[in-house]
Each structure stands twice: as structure tokens, then as C-alpha cells.
Write an enzyme that holds these catalytic residues in place. Sequence first.
Site, PDB file in Angstrom:
ATOM      1  N   CYS B 235      23.911  38.334 -20.096  1.00 42.39           N
ATOM      2  CA  CYS B 235      23.770  37.056 -21.021  1.00 42.39           C
ATOM      3  C   CYS B 235      24.126  36.089 -19.730  1.00 42.39           C
ATOM      4  O   CYS B 235      23.359  34.932 -20.096  1.00 42.39           O
ATOM      5  CB  CYS B 235      25.191  37.229 -22.058  1.00 42.39           C
ATOM      6  N   CYS B 538      20.905  28.341  -4.599  1.00 43.67           N
ATOM      7  CA  CYS B 538      20.862  29.118  -5.805  1.00 43.67           C
ATOM      8  C   CYS B 538      22.022  29.016  -6.248  1.00 43.67           C
ATOM      9  O   CYS B 538      23.139  28.446  -5.944  1.00 43.67           O
ATOM     10  CB  CYS B 538      20.112  30.372  -5.720  1.00 43.67           C
TER      11      CYS B 538
END
Lengths: 82, 580
Positions: B235, B538
Site C-alpha cells: 500500500c 528517490c
Amino acid sequence: MRVRLLFFARARELAGVGETEVEVASHATAAVVLKQVLETWPALEEVSGRCVLAVNQEYLEDMARILKEGDEVAVLPPVSGG
Amino acid sequence: MDGSQDALVASLRAENQELIRRLASQDSAQQYRSDSTVPQAGLAWEGCGLTGSQVARYSRQLVLPSFGPQAQARLCKGSVLVIGAGGLGSPAVLYLAAGGVGRVGIVDTDALELSNLHRQIAHQEVSVGKHKAASAAVSCRALNSSIQVIAHEQGLLPGNALDLVSAYDVVLDCSDNAPTRYLASDACCIAAKPLVSGAALGMDGQLTTLCVAPAGPCYRCLYPQAPALASCRRCAEAGVLGVAPGIIGTLQALEAIKLLTGVGQPLTSRLLLLDCLSTGFRTIKLRHRQPACIACGPHATITASNLASYDYRAFTGQPFNDAAPPSISLIPAAQRLSVQDLASRMQPASTRPSNQLQPNQQPAAFSRPHVAEPEASNDSMIPISRLPSADFCASGCVAAETVPIGHQQANSCNPLPEGDEGQGAKGFDSASQPSGGVQSSAGPLLLDVRPKEQFAAAHLPGFVNVPYQGPHKPLPAFLLELCHPSQSVNQAPGVSSVLPSLSASEPDARIQNLELGLSQTPKPSDQCEAAGEILVVCRRGNDSQEVVQQLRSLGITGAMDIIGGLTAWSQSVDPSFPIY
């Protein structure tokens, strides 16, 4: 003949499409159609052999099953999120 | 009021709320739990075994002709084990508790995080940081103090799974990882307990009821091979609409109620699919139990005696949780920079005393774009010339986000205005009016390789968003153009609109190289050298290493990874940058 393809969850991500139609040889077996699917969307190799396959909303038991015009083939990988 | 006082007040407020809640819970428990009397035959009244308060509490479903008091009595005597108190388990445990299931067990080892609350509705803000099993149990007890609620905080493990599932009538798989799904199924096969398996991710949901004798399949009958690691999206990475697990978890409670009471038909040998985008449901007829299944077949090799030693991690290649992937160390240390190094590079040279920032100093406030989401692009090969157009950024943030080289970096290096609000916007605005000082040389090219949604939520000014598509997808063409500029780049419309504004004040070698591409193709080695320093960031510092490795394999020797990514940035440089 044409068959309808439905990709769910991860398969949809990998194929980049949820629903589509493909032209396959008349009287093609499910195995032949799925081989063609993998050739068209090689990324689906990731879920190959690891998902539920269904034809016309019923579990595909027999890969030698001969499909017919308008059949709906669904590729259903497991979802693990919760 | 300084930060420590703020924290103290927040802590006291949370404690106060918790105490108020506990007090209210005790009051209500005394009020509603007191009636435990069962009617005596021949005395005041007769019934089906329910207490007076149970009749009153569950009256709306026991007057239901298709349910009735007998079904309610079975529910009150029944027990359900819910594995996972997350997005699926939250509505499940609440409905089971509310509906009067006599004993509800809640299994979870995780601690509640703020990012859970949009879907894990059995918890409250005050429980952030606490065990989910305990937190969900508190909510269940607050909803219905007349039932027994047990928190199993040790989680479902091979060593305890059989004992746990054996102690309940029905089991719900509300977990978030593949090993737990196989373990729950195997344990239910051995213990002959029905297993309601729910799953949800993104906009999708799945539901089926497994291990129902005599012919119902188990999880392994459907998925004898574990999914590939890449298929098990979390998720936290893939996202999930809160309602999706909410719907599936609610349906899991429905299945449990049907299984306990015998009302209706359970979803055995059927798979329900939910598509939240179309609000569509499909049902797929599944196969039956497989004779060759190693968990539920007649010659099963997974048994009560060896379940505890079965290596589910090895079978699935995944841990018993959906925690963030561990940090990898893919490239040499010399190709990596710390977030402090990044911060110092983002500061103006004249005010760069050291690599360590002062606590209140924010070298570059993160940006909060307030503009519409750009159109998604299916084209992973995006030429550099298109970057300045609206492909990656909407118009409101074009300057800071999409001018790929050099000049916008000068803006990030500008001394920032006081106060942290508006710094991002200032950075954007100043892109079109570059100031002096740091423009004499082009700064590093700053690449943020997160998915565009994450970039849009919060990013550092000056960074260009180039979503990394994984090792098997080619790098965006514009990165390759740094080595091999092509004619097509210069023919695309984006370049002409950007180049003049940049080259008007300061030509950038890399852009000149693109211009060179109009008439000639420079040697790749020249281009690689001219690409200069490329800093890649990132979310956590894993993908960025892969990108740096790919760039360097193309000869771009200036590519550097930012260790720990934006998570480390938030932890070490700017705590206001959101960790998500």
C-alpha cells in the site's frame, strides 16, 4: 476470431490495459491464446503460472480448452494488500 | 512557544483524550455489561438463550426474518479470529463486535502510523505509535463491552498459527503480505476452519471464502506458486483508496456472520472482484479443492506436526509484514552523496560554511505544487525537449520543476527568504528572473526519480521528475540524449520555448550540446563529460542507486546517488519535508 481479455490488479499494471480484444486463430486453445498474450505483453511473464485464469467467469481448468468467438479470458493475479 | 513546549502540550492533550476515552468506556461498560442474566424458564420471561440486554442491543437484526434470534444466539456464542487490524481488519472487527460475535480475536504486530488512518478506521489519532491489535481491541470494546475481545500482539507465526486458528470458529485473512496468507490458509486446512480471504490494493479488491469442507479450495489450490516479489505491491508504494479495503473488510465480516449462523450462502469456490473505479463487482467461479494440494489434498505434506517449521519466507521470498524494503547498497560509496552534501550543493556558495545545516536553516524548502495534475503519459521514452512542456509539471510550477538543466538550480541556490512558507513559490518565481552569484557555472542536474504522484505531493525545488520505471524499462530518452543528442530532440516543440529564456542570461553547456545536435552528432564521450554532475534522489535511496548505475553504465560518470533519499533528507536536513 476475437476474444476479450480482462487483466486485473498487477496484470493490468504490467499489460498497461484493463480490457482489450485480440484476434486469435479459430479454434485456438486457451494455451495458444495465453502464449499469444505473453508475446504481446511480455511483462505479464511476471504473473505467468501465478494467477487464476478464467474463461467466461469460470476458472480455467484445462489449458487445452478450445475457445470460441467472443469468449472472455480473465487474468487474475493474487492481491496481497490489506 | 518553542518546539519542546508544543510537543509537551500535544503529548498532554493526547494523554488527556485517552483518559477521557477510557473513563467513558468504563462508564458505558458498567452500564451495558451489567445485564448478564439469562431468563429462567417459567419465571419472568422465556427466549432463545439471549439475555435481555442482548435482545435489546441486537433487536434490529433479530427481528429480521432472514436472520432472527436463533442466528443471533449462534453469533453471540461464536468466535472469529481476524488476522490483521489494518484496512481490511478495521471494518471487519468493528462489524463483528457491533453485531455481537461472542469472542473476537485480533492479530497484528504492527504499530499504528499516521498514514494508516485514512483506511484503518478501527483506530484513532491518539493510538498512533501503539500496537494495532490493542488499539483495535479498545475500539471494539468501546463499541460493545458485552463481548470478549482479545488482542494477539505477537502476530501470526508458523509456531502459533495452529493454536490461534484452532481457538476460533471462523478466521478472516485481513493480512497484507503473502507469507501470512499462505500460513493462514495452511493452518485453517489443518484445523478445518473456514477462512475468509480478503485483499485490496489500489482501486481493486478480492474476496473469497476458503477451506470450507468438503470441496472448498484453499489458498494453495488457487495459487500453488507464490507471487513474484514484484507482484506483491505494498500500500505504501502502490497506494490504496481507503474505501477499497473498507468494502472488502466489511464483506469479510458479512461472510463470517453467515458462516457462524448458517444464514445465506458463503462465497465458497467463488472469487468476488471489486473495481472501485467503475463500482463494479464480478464473481468468478473457482475450482474445487485440488487432490494434489500439499495443504488440503488427501496426501497433504503440510501437517500439524511440521507447520511450525515450514519456511514461509523462503517459499514466498518475502517477510511476514509489508514493511518498507531494506536499504540496498548497490553502488560504491564514491558514487553516493549524503543528504548533507546535497544540502550544501543547494546552498549558495557564498553562504556555504559547512556541510552541516543549522537546525532552523532550510536550504531549500520543499515545494507544494498547488496546480492541476499533469496528464499522465504512457510514453516512457520522453525526450528532453518535452520536459519543459507540461508533460511532467503543470504550468504553475514549470520553472522549478521542468527546466532540466542548470538555471533552475541557480534558483535553488538563491538565499532563501525568511520564514518557511512561500519559499517554494519564491523558488518557482525566481526561475524566470535568475539572480547573480551562482550562475557563473551550471549546477548539478537534479533528478527526482519517484513516481509523478509522489513528486507532485512534495519535492525539492530545482529537481526534475523522471519517474524510474524499473530495471527492465529503458531510461527516459532525455537522459540518453545527454550522451547521444539526436536531431529529433531539437525538432520537438518544447526546446524552443525554453532555450531562449535560459540562454539569454547564461548558456548551459549541456543545452548547447543539444543545440549542437541540430547540425552534428558529437562524440558520446564528449557528451558524457558535458553532462556534468547529475544528482539522483528517490524516496529511500534504492531506486536512485539503480538509476545511477544505469547512467554510469552509459558513461555518464557524473551521476551520483543521494543516500537514503528524501526520507533521509527529512530525517537529517529538513524535518518539514513529509515522510510518507
